[in-house]
Design a protein around this motif. Structure first.
Motif, short mmCIF file in Angstrom:
data_model
loop_
_atom_site.label_atom_id
_atom_site.label_comp_id
_atom_site.label_asym_id
_atom_site.label_seq_id
_atom_site.Cartn_x
_atom_site.Cartn_y
_atom_site.Cartn_z
N UNK A 8 0.96 -1.27 0.16
CA UNK A 8 0.05 -0.04 0.07
C UNK A 8 0.82 1.32 0.11
N UNK A 9 0.24 2.37 -0.74
CA UNK A 9 0.96 3.43 -0.72
C UNK A 9 0.20 4.56 0.37
N UNK B 223 -5.76 5.10 5.33
CA UNK B 223 -4.13 5.13 5.50
C UNK B 223 -3.38 5.01 4.24
N UNK B 224 -4.08 4.43 3.30
CA UNK B 224 -3.40 4.29 1.71
C UNK B 224 -4.37 5.00 0.85
N UNK B 225 -3.92 5.47 -0.22
CA UNK B 225 -4.34 6.11 -1.53
C UNK B 225 -3.90 5.36 -2.58
N UNK B 226 -3.29 4.29 -2.51
CA UNK B 226 -3.13 3.56 -3.73
C UNK B 226 -2.39 2.22 -3.43
N UNK B 227 -2.24 1.24 -4.01
CA UNK B 227 -1.83 -0.16 -3.75
C UNK B 227 -1.57 -0.78 -5.17
N UNK C 297 -7.69 -1.76 4.62
CA UNK C 297 -7.76 -1.94 2.84
C UNK C 297 -9.30 -2.47 2.75
N UNK C 298 -10.10 -2.57 3.79
CA UNK C 298 -11.59 -2.67 3.76
C UNK C 298 -11.93 -4.02 3.51
N UNK D 57 -10.86 -2.19 -0.44
CA UNK D 57 -11.51 -0.64 -0.64
C UNK D 57 -10.67 0.07 0.45
N UNK D 58 -9.84 1.14 -0.15
CA UNK D 58 -9.19 1.83 0.79
C UNK D 58 -9.79 3.01 1.47
#
Length: 172
Positions: free
Chosen positions: A25-26, A119-123, A58-59, A111-112
């Motif tokens: 995760x980013x 906490x993450x906006x990309x992965x 990450x949902x 689902x971020x």
């Protein structure tokens, strides 16, 4: 929870899927990559923390994953001095139990934004050893130890790769 030595009790999650890759995760609004992780709440057991953090970060709920294994010992890292906050009790680092999970759901289940505080906006899905070159320097040794210890479990069920590939990564 912070232990008597100043380490925050924490879980780390290595999420894998059947294609032989792991989730990375980013961190939100940063160019920093890591595995999902987070601290234990008071009166929470370790597996409860794993599933809570998995949902918050990450949902994914527990019905979408299977626990493959975890590290035998707690793995510790110290924070750089400039990141230590003057709180009571003082937290000097993290003491983590690492879990290897297999995604039984699909990528669409991730689902971020499931949590109120993402906490993450990309992965992305990456090679098993790739996170060693991406994680911030002070966490790198803990990642190496967790990945190395869990690699027999990982390579035992994944389709690709070889446990020997760690040596080629570390020799660079």
């Amino acid at each position: 929870m912070i232990d008597a030595n100043g380490y925050r009790l924490n879980v780390g999650i290595i999420l894998t899927k059947s294609s032989g890759q792991v989730f990375l995760g980013k961190r939100i609004n940063q160019n920093a990559w890591q595995f999902p992780q987070g601290g234990l709440d008071d009166q929470e057991n370790i597996e409860e923390a794993v599933f809570r953090e998995l949902w918050e970060e990450i949902g994914l709920d527990r019905s979408k994953v299977e626990i493959i294994g975890h590290t035998r010992q707690w793995l510790k890292y110290k924070l750089p001095r400039k990141l230590i906050r003057s709180t009571k009790p003082t937290c000097i680092g993290q003491k983590q139990k690492w879990y290897l999970l297999k995604l039984t759901g699909t990528d669409a289940d991730i689902n971020l934004t499931a949590s109120m505080k993402p906490e993450f906006d990309g992965w992305e899905w990456v090679n098993y050893w790739f996170p060693l070159s991406q994680v911030i320097h002070f966490k790198r040794e803990v990642y190496r130890r967790a990945l190395k210890e869990l690699s027999p479990l990982y390579f035992g069920f994944s389709k690709g790769g070889s446990a020997k590939s760690l040596d080629s990564i570390l020799s660079k």
